[in-house]
Design an enzyme around this catalytic site. Structure first.
Site, PDB file in Angstrom:
ATOM      1  N   CYS A   1       8.158 -39.281 -18.069  1.00 17.10           N
ATOM      2  CA  CYS A   1       6.803 -39.791 -18.305  1.00 17.10           C
ATOM      3  C   CYS A   1       6.036 -39.975 -17.014  1.00 17.10           C
ATOM      4  O   CYS A   1       4.907 -40.432 -17.017  1.00 17.10           O
ATOM      5  CB  CYS A   1       6.848 -41.084 -19.093  1.00 17.10           C
ATOM      6  SG  CYS A   1       7.668 -42.423 -18.207  1.00 17.10           S
TER       7      CYS A   1
ATOM      8  N   MET B   1      -5.860  -7.114   8.512  1.00 12.79           N
ATOM      9  CA  MET B   1      -5.296  -6.279   9.563  1.00 12.79           C
ATOM     10  C   MET B   1      -6.124  -5.009   9.710  1.00 12.79           C
ATOM     11  O   MET B   1      -7.152  -4.876   9.071  1.00 12.79           O
ATOM     12  CB  MET B   1      -3.836  -5.999   9.253  1.00 12.79           C
ATOM     13  CG  MET B   1      -3.003  -7.273   9.408  1.00 12.79           C
ATOM     14  SD  MET B   1      -1.309  -7.042   8.971  1.00 12.79           S
ATOM     15  CE  MET B   1      -1.443  -6.467   7.324  1.00 12.79           C
TER      16      MET B   1
ATOM     17  N   TYR C   1      11.899 -33.540 -23.737  1.00  9.91           N
ATOM     18  CA  TYR C   1      10.448 -33.372 -23.701  1.00  9.91           C
ATOM     19  C   TYR C   1       9.907 -33.745 -22.330  1.00  9.91           C
ATOM     20  O   TYR C   1      10.571 -34.407 -21.538  1.00  9.91           O
ATOM     21  CB  TYR C   1       9.775 -34.242 -24.786  1.00  9.91           C
ATOM     22  CG  TYR C   1       9.891 -35.727 -24.542  1.00  9.91           C
ATOM     23  CD1 TYR C   1       8.931 -36.393 -23.774  1.00  9.91           C
ATOM     24  CD2 TYR C   1      10.950 -36.460 -25.063  1.00  9.91           C
ATOM     25  CE1 TYR C   1       9.047 -37.752 -23.528  1.00  9.91           C
ATOM     26  CE2 TYR C   1      11.065 -37.818 -24.829  1.00  9.91           C
ATOM     27  CZ  TYR C   1      10.115 -38.457 -24.049  1.00  9.91           C
ATOM     28  OH  TYR C   1      10.226 -39.793 -23.794  1.00  9.91           O
TER      29      TYR C   1
ATOM     30  N   HIS D   1      -7.908 -41.091  -3.175  1.00  9.74           N
ATOM     31  CA  HIS D   1      -7.666 -41.834  -4.416  1.00  9.74           C
ATOM     32  C   HIS D   1      -8.537 -41.285  -5.537  1.00  9.74           C
ATOM     33  O   HIS D   1      -8.069 -40.972  -6.635  1.00  9.74           O
ATOM     34  CB  HIS D   1      -7.943 -43.319  -4.193  1.00  9.74           C
ATOM     35  CG  HIS D   1      -7.753 -44.151  -5.422  1.00  9.74           C
ATOM     36  ND1 HIS D   1      -8.787 -44.441  -6.285  1.00  9.74           N
ATOM     37  CD2 HIS D   1      -6.644 -44.721  -5.955  1.00  9.74           C
ATOM     38  CE1 HIS D   1      -8.328 -45.176  -7.284  1.00  9.74           C
ATOM     39  NE2 HIS D   1      -7.028 -45.357  -7.101  1.00  9.74           N
TER      40      HIS D   1
ATOM     41  N   ARG E   1      -3.596  -1.661  -6.373  1.00 12.67           N
ATOM     42  CA  ARG E   1      -2.790  -2.887  -6.342  1.00 12.67           C
ATOM     43  C   ARG E   1      -3.184  -3.728  -7.551  1.00 12.67           C
ATOM     44  O   ARG E   1      -4.232  -3.488  -8.161  1.00 12.67           O
ATOM     45  CB  ARG E   1      -3.024  -3.670  -5.043  1.00 12.67           C
ATOM     46  CG  ARG E   1      -4.458  -4.107  -4.880  1.00 12.67           C
ATOM     47  CD  ARG E   1      -4.698  -4.773  -3.526  1.00 12.67           C
ATOM     48  NE  ARG E   1      -6.120  -4.765  -3.238  1.00 12.67           N
ATOM     49  CZ  ARG E   1      -6.668  -4.696  -2.034  1.00 12.67           C
ATOM     50  NH1 ARG E   1      -5.908  -4.619  -0.977  1.00 12.67           N
ATOM     51  NH2 ARG E   1      -7.964  -4.696  -1.875  1.00 12.67           N
TER      52      ARG E   1
ATOM     53  N   ARG F   1      -3.329   3.238   8.649  1.00 14.37           N
ATOM     54  CA  ARG F   1      -3.675   2.065   7.833  1.00 14.37           C
ATOM     55  C   ARG F   1      -2.556   1.032   7.841  1.00 14.37           C
ATOM     56  O   ARG F   1      -1.377   1.363   7.754  1.00 14.37           O
ATOM     57  CB  ARG F   1      -3.905   2.484   6.378  1.00 14.37           C
ATOM     58  CG  ARG F   1      -4.665   3.769   6.219  1.00 14.37           C
ATOM     59  CD  ARG F   1      -4.706   4.251   4.774  1.00 14.37           C
ATOM     60  NE  ARG F   1      -5.394   3.330   3.893  1.00 14.37           N
ATOM     61  CZ  ARG F   1      -5.438   3.482   2.573  1.00 14.37           C
ATOM     62  NH1 ARG F   1      -4.775   4.485   1.971  1.00 14.37           N
ATOM     63  NH2 ARG F   1      -6.094   2.604   1.845  1.00 14.37           N
TER      64      ARG F   1
ATOM     65  N   SER G   1      13.572 -42.569 -20.576  1.00 10.99           N
ATOM     66  CA  SER G   1      12.391 -41.832 -20.144  1.00 10.99           C
ATOM     67  C   SER G   1      12.333 -41.977 -18.628  1.00 10.99           C
ATOM     68  O   SER G   1      12.341 -43.091 -18.108  1.00 10.99           O
ATOM     69  CB  SER G   1      11.147 -42.429 -20.794  1.00 10.99           C
ATOM     70  OG  SER G   1      10.004 -41.818 -20.247  1.00 10.99           O
TER      71      SER G   1
ATOM     72  N   LYS H   1       0.836  -1.201   0.000  1.00 10.25           N
ATOM     73  CA  LYS H   1       0.000   0.000   0.000  1.00 10.25           C
ATOM     74  C   LYS H   1       0.869   1.249   0.000  1.00 10.25           C
ATOM     75  O   LYS H   1       0.658   2.168  -0.795  1.00 10.25           O
ATOM     76  CB  LYS H   1      -0.905  -0.031   1.234  1.00 10.25           C
ATOM     77  CG  LYS H   1      -2.128   0.821   1.139  1.00 10.25           C
ATOM     78  CD  LYS H   1      -2.964   0.710   2.421  1.00 10.25           C
ATOM     79  CE  LYS H   1      -3.772  -0.567   2.467  1.00 10.25           C
ATOM     80  NZ  LYS H   1      -4.377  -0.802   3.803  1.00 10.25           N
TER      81      LYS H   1
ATOM     82  N   GLY I   1      -8.234  -7.146   4.277  1.00  6.52           N
ATOM     83  CA  GLY I   1      -9.144  -7.194   5.425  1.00  6.52           C
ATOM     84  C   GLY I   1      -8.604  -7.918   6.645  1.00  6.52           C
ATOM     85  O   GLY I   1      -9.295  -8.049   7.643  1.00  6.52           O
TER      86      GLY I   1
END
Ligand code: ADP
Ligand code: MG
Ligand code: MG
Length: 897
Positions: free
Chosen positions: A855, A117, A875, A479, A363, A106, A788, A28, A115
Site C-alpha cells: 500500500c 554525432m 495485489y 513537495h 529505425r 556516417r 500489507s 544504423k 544528431g
C-alpha cells in the site's frame, strides 16, 4: 579473430550474427544490412564495428608500431578490401578522376542518439574528381554543388573549422547576385564559391590546403566519427538519457546517392504512421533537388509527402505523391514492407536520385503516449503483433499523460508565464493564496488553484481541495510536485515570475496584476500559466485505452486496488479499474475542518470518560464516511487502516484555536495548554502513534471498528451486498500487540452484528512497515489474516531517512549514483526488498493463505510492481490516477516472468 568490418548491399550477405548485432555494428548499420537483405534499395557500403571505435579511443594516441595514425593495421587492411566491395558493386572507384565513387561516412551507435554525432557526405571529391563527376553526370551545377557541400562539411566535422564562415560566404554570394534560394545558384556561381571555400579552409589551417588525397579524406572522416563519440554534446546526451559511455559508435561508409541532381531528385524523412496521433497515414516531408539534412536544416520549407496532408495544411507546393508519383508509389511499397518486417512504426530517411528511390536509414519511430496506445492496438488488430506484444509496447508511465483532462489544443491561450511541468493535466479555477481558503471555497463548490511560494505538509488539505497547484519556487521533486502527482492534481512549480503579496491578497505575474479570486488556467504538461479559463477536453477512457486495459487485465495475475479515502476518489478509482481499496487512511477524516475540534477535545480529555464523550460525537461522522465509501466499493475488499498518526499532529496551534476549544469543552485555556504540553513529542513519527494509540486508548479503535461494522451492515441491508472490510492495525512490531487489538476488533464486530441482527465477512490484519515487523512476520502471522507492506515507512525506517527531510540530499545522492533512484519513488529492491521478501516468506510459512499486498506509493511504480509480481504478492494498491498504470505494469510483469 572477429571481423572489424561488415559489408552490406550488393551481393554482401553474412551469416555472422554480429553483422546485425546493434551493439557491434550500431543501429544504423544493422538496419542498413537488414534492409539490403530483404531486397530494399540500399546503396552498398560497409560498417566498422563499435569495438574498433573503443580500441581507437583507447589506443589512438599511442604511437606504438602497430598503429599508423591511430588505426590498427588490420583495420586499414579490412577497410581497403571492404571499399573494394563498394567499388565493385557500383562500378566506380574512389579518387577516379573520370568517374569517381563518392561515399558518405556516417556515425551510428547501438542506441540512437539523433544528431549527436557526425556524418560527412560527398567524400571523394577534389579538384580533379569534381570535373569527372560533372562529365559523367552531365550536370556541372550538381557536381560543384556537391563539392561545396563536401568542403563545408569536412571542414566542420574533420578539420574543426567553424561552419559559420562558409555560411556567411554563401549568404554574401547570394546577396551579391540578388538570389534568394541555393537552388538558384548556377554551376559557375558554385564554382566561384568553391574557390572561396578552399581559401577559407586554407586560411583557417595556417596555409595548409584543403586535403585533395581521397584516402586521407576517408581516414580523416573515420577518425572524426570515432572522436565524435566522446564529444561534449554526445556525453551530455548520454548522461541525460541513461546511455552507457562505454559502447562506442560504429562507422558506416556508404556509396552516395544524390538528391541534388535536379528536379527529378529529392531527399526526405518519413514515418510509416503519424508519430503524434498514431493514425495510419504516411507522414513526412521532402525537398526536391536537395541533399542530406536540408529537410531538417530549415534552409527551404519542405513539402508534404501525401496529397491529403498537403491539402489539410493548405500548402500550395505539390506533395511527393503529386510531384513524383512513381517514386512515391515505390516509397509506399517500402513502408509496408518495413512494417511487415519490423512489426513496428518506422522512422526513415530516403533519397530519390533521378526518379529512383534509395533507402538510407530506418529505425523504430519515437512516438507520443497517445500514438503509442493507438499503434499498439491497431497493429494487434491488423495481426502485425499479438496482444502480449501490444501490452509490452506501451510504457505504463506514459499513460499518465492520457488520464487527465487536457486543454483544448484549438482554444486561444493568454500565457502569463511558464514554470516547470511538475504534474500533467489541465486545471482552471480561481486563485487562492492559502490552504484554508482553498478548502473553504472548494467546499462551496468552486474550482480553485492554490498559489503558494512553495507548499508544505500543512497545505495538504488545500492541495486536495484545489483543482490545480502553482508554486513560485521548487523543482520537479518539490513537495508540491510530488504530492500533486500523487493526487493527480495538475501542478506548475518553480514559476519564478510569480510574486505573491499575501497581506494584500494580490499576485503579480510578470507585469500583470491579479487578485485572489481571479481565474487562471494551468497546463501541467507544458508548465504554462494562462489568464482566464481555457477550454478543456476530458480524457478518453474507452476506445484504444479501454481495449489495451482489457488485454492487460487478461494477462495480469496481481489484483490492483487503490489508495483512497473519499467517496469521490473511490468512484474515480473504480472508473480507472480499481478492484478494491488497498489503503483507506482514516485520519484524513479526522483532519476535516468540521471534526477537528471533536478530535482535539478527545485527545486533550483528562480521562477515558472525557475521551468517550468526544468519540461519541465522531462516531456518526466516521460511520457516514465508511457508508459512502462502502456503497461505491460493495462486493470488494476494502483495507481500512485504524488511526495511525501521532496525536501530536492534532494538537491546537495558536491562541485562537485554544480559545475555540476552551469555548466548546468548558475547560480553561491554561488547562488545555498544560495538557497539550504533556502530549508534546520530540520525535512524533517514532512516538505515540499507530497501534500504540490503540493499546493505550482502546476506545479510539473501538469507535472506529464500530463505525466500520455498522456501515458495512447498513450497506448490506440497503443494497444486499456488503463490502469485505479488512481492518488494518498499523505500526505493529510484536505478535502481542496484534493479539490484543484483534480481540478488540472482534469483540466490537460481535457486538455490532448482534445489534444489527446480521453479519458481514471481514478480516483483521496488519501493516508491515517496521523492520522488526518484517523480521517477526512468522509470529505476527499467527494473528494476521493479511499483511500489507507499508513501504513508505518501511523505507524511512530501514534507511533511517525521513522522507520529509530528504529533499536536501536525495537529489545529490541520485546524481552521484549513491541511490540509483529516489527510494521513495521506486522501491529499494536490494535493501528494503529483502525485508519484504523475507516477511512474505515467513508470513506464508505460518499461514498458507495469508493475503499479501503493498500500500506504499511504490504500488504505482512499474519497477516496484515488477518486484511485487516476483515476490508473489496478491495485489498492489495505487492512487486513483495510477491505477491504470498499475494495471498495465502488472500485466507486463506477469508477461515478463
Ligand atoms: P544522422 O544520424 O545525424 O541522421 P546520417 O548518417 O543519417 O546522420 O546522415 C545525415 C543525412 O545524410 C541523412 O539525411 C542521410 O539520409 C544522408 N545521407 C547519409 N548517407 C548518404 C548517402 N550515402 N547518400 C545520400 N545521402 C546520405
Ligand atoms: Mg539519420
Ligand atoms: Mg505508515
Amino acid at each position: 579473430m572477429s571481423q572489424t568490418v561488415y559489408p552490406f548491399g550488393g551481393n554482401a550477405k553474412s551469416d555472422d550474427p554480429r553483422a546485425k548485432d546493434k551493439t557491434i555494428v550500431g543501429g544504423k548499420g544493422a538496419n542498413l544490412a537488414e534492409m539490403a537483405e530483404i531486397g530494399l534499395p540500399v546503396p552498398p557500403g560497409f560498417t566498422i564495428t563499435t569495438e574498433e571505435c573503443l580500441d581507437y579511443l583507447e589506443h589512438g594516441a599511442d604511437p606504438s608500431t602497430e598503429l599508423r595514425a591511430g588505426f590498427a593495421e588490420k583495420l586499414r587492411h579490412d577497410v581497403t578490401s571492404a571499399l573494394g566491395h563498394i567499388e565493385a558493386t557500383v562500378g566506380k572507384r574512389l579518387g577516379d578522376k573520370d568517374d569517381p565513387l563518392l561515399v558518405s561516412v556516417r556515425s551510428g551507435a547501438a542506441i540512437s542518439m539523433p544528431g549527436m554525432m557526425d556524418t560527412v557526405l560527398n567524400l571523394g571529391l577534389n579538384d580533379e574528381t569534381v570535373e569527372g563527376l560533372a562529365q559523367v553526370s552531365g550536370d556541372e551545377r550538381f557536381a560543384w554543388d556537391s563539392y561545396r557541400r563536401f568542403i563545408q562539411m569536412y571542414s566542420d566535422v574533420v578539420l574543426g573549422i567553424d561552419h559559420g564562415l562558409f555560411e556567411e560566404a554563401l549568404e554574401i554570394a547570394k546577396e551579391d547576385k540578388d538570389l534568394y534560394a541555393d537552388t538558384e545558384m548556377s554551376a559557375e556561381e558554385w564554382k566561384e564559391l568553391v574557390a572561396e571555400y578552399k581559401q577559407i579552409a586554407a586560411d583557417e589551417r595556417g596555409g595548409e590546403p584543403f586535403p585533395q588525397d581521397v584516402t586521407e579524406q576517408l581516414w580523416g572522416a573515420i577518425r572524426a566519427v570515432f572522436d565524435s563519440w566522446d564529444s561534449e554534446r554526445a556525453k551530455i546526451y548520454r548522461r541525460l538519457n541513461d546511455i552507457p559511455h562505454d559502447m562506442g559508435t560504429a562507422v558506416n561508409v556508404q556509396a552516395m546517392v544524390f538528391g541534388n541532381m535536379g528536379d527529378t531528385s529529392a531527399t526526405g524523412v518519413a514515418f510509416t504512421r503519424d508519430p503524434a496521433t498514431g493514425e495510419k497515414s504516411y507522414y513526412g516531408e521532402f525537398l526536391i533537388n536537395a541533399q542530406g539534412e536540408d529537410v531538417v536544416a530549415g534552409i527551404r520549407t519542405p513539402q508534404y509527402l501525401t496529397k491529403a496532408a498537403r491539402e489539410a495544411a493548405g500548402a500550395d507546393k505539390p506533395s511527393m505523391e503529386e510531384a513524383m508519383p512513381e517514386a512515391y508509389a515505390e516509397l509506399a511499397r517500402v513502408f509496408d514492407l518495413l512494417e511487415q518486417h519490423y512489426r513496428d512504426m518506422q522512422d526513415i530517411e530516403f533519397t530519390v536520385e533521378r526518379g529512383h528511390l534509395w533507402m538510407l536509414q530506418t529505425r523504430t519511430g519515437k512516438r507520443t503516449a497517445k500514438a503509442a496506445l493507438k499503434l499498439a492496438v491497431d497493429m494487434a488488430d491488423e495481426g502485425l503483433i499479438d496482444e502480449k506484444t501490444a501490452i509490452l509496447r506501451v510504457d505504463p508511465m506514459a499513460l499518465d499523460q492520457l488520464l487527465h483532462p487536457t486543454l483544448d489544443p484549438d482554444a486561444p491561450r493568454d500565457v502569463l508565464t511558464t514554470g516547470l511541468p511538475a504534474s500533467p493535466g489541465a486545471a482552471a479555477g480561481k486563485i487562492v493564496l492559502d490552504a484554508d481558503t482553498a478548502e473553504q471555497w472548494a467546499g462551496r463548490g468552486e474550482s480553485v488553484i492554490l498559489v503558494r511560494v512553495e507548499t508544505s505538509p500543512e497545505d495538504i488539505h488545500g492541495m486536495h481541495a484545489a483543482t490545480g497547484i502553482l508554486t513560485a519556487r521548487g523543482g520537479m521533486t518539490s513537495h508540491a510536485a510530488v504530492v500533486a502527482r500523487g493526487m493527480g492534481r495538475p501542478c506548475v512549480s518553480g514559476a519564478s515570475a510569480v510574486v505573491i503579496d499575501r497581506a494584500k491578497r494580490l499576485l503579480k505575474i510578470g507585469s500583470r496584476d491579479l487578485k485572489e479570486g481571479d481565474l487562471i488556467t494551468l497546463d501541467g504538461a507544458k508548465g504554462q500559466v494562462m489568464a482566464g479559463e481555457v477550454a478543456t477536453i476530458e480524457p478518453e477512457l474507452a476506445g484504444d485505452f479501454g481495449t489495451l486495459m482489457e488485454w492487460a487485465d487478461k494477462h495480469r495475475r496481481m489484483r490492483v486496488r487503490t489508495n483512497a479515502e473519499t467517496p469521490n476518489d473511490c468512484r474515480m478509482a473504480r472508473q480507472f479499474g480499481a478492484e478494491g481499496i488497498g489503503l483507506c487512511r482514516t485520519e484524513h477524516m479526522f483532519f476535516d475542518a468540521g471534526r477537528i475540534s471533536a478530535v482535539r477535545e478527545m485527545i486533550l480529555a483528562d480521562d477515558e470518560n472525557g475521551r468517550r464523550a468526544a468519540l461519541d460525537k465522531l462516531l456518526p461522522e466516521q460511520r457516514k464516511d465508511f457508508h459512502e465509501i462502502f456503497e461505491v466499493m460493495k462486493g470488494l475488499s476494502c483495507t481500512i487502516r485504524l488511526l495511525d498518526p501521532p496525536l501530536h499532529e492534532f494538537l491546537p496551534h495558536g491562541d485562537a484555536e485554544f480559545e475555540d476549544l476552551a469555548a466548546t469543552t468548558g475547560h480553561s485555556v491554561e488547562h488545555l495548554k498544560r495538557r497539550a504540553g504533556e502530549l508534546h513529542e520530540f520525535n512524533p513519527m517514532l512516538g505515540h502513534r499507530g497501534c500504540r494509540l490503540g493499546i493505550t486508548y482502546p476506545e479510539i479503535y473501538e469507535m472506529q471498528a464500530r463505525a466500520i461494522f455498522e456501515a458495512a451492515c447498513d450497506v448490506k441491508a440497503a443494497s444486499g451486498e456488503a463490502p469485505l472490510p479488512e481492518v488494518m492495525i498499523p505500526l505493529v512490531v510484536t505478535r502481542r500487540e496484534l493479539e490484543i487489538l484483534r480481540a478488540l476488533v472482534e469483540r466490537v464486530a460481535g457486538d455490532v452484528f448482534g445489534e444489527k441482527g446480521t453479519v458481514v465477512d471481514y478480516l483483521v490484519g496488519t501493516m508491515i512497515e517496521l523492520p522488526r515487523a518484517a523480521l517477526m512476520a512468522g509470529e505476527i502471522a499467527e494473528e494476521a489474516r493479511f499483511f500489507s507492506f507499508g513501504t513508505n515507512d518501511l523505507t524511512q525506517t530501514t534507511l533511517g531517512v525521513s522522507r520529509d527531510d530528504a529533499s536536501r540530499f536525495l537529489g545529490p545522492y541520485v546524481d552521484r549514483g549513491i541511490f540509483a533512484r529516489d527510494p521513495f519513488v521506486s522501491l529499494d529492491i536490494d535493501g528494503v526488498g529483502q525485508l519484504v521478501t523475507m516477511a512474505a516468506e515467513r508470513g506464508r510459512a505460518t499461514r498458507g493463505d495469508i493475503k499479501l499486498g503493498i500500500c506504499g506509493e511504490h504500488g504505482g511504480d512499474p519497477a516496484s510492481i515488477r518486484f511485487c509480481e516476483e515476490t508473489g504478492l496478491d495485489y498492489v494498491s495505487a492512487s486513483p490516477y495510477r491505477v491504470p498504470i498499475a494495471r498495465l505494469a502488472a500485466a507486463q510483469a506477469s508477461l515478463g516472468k
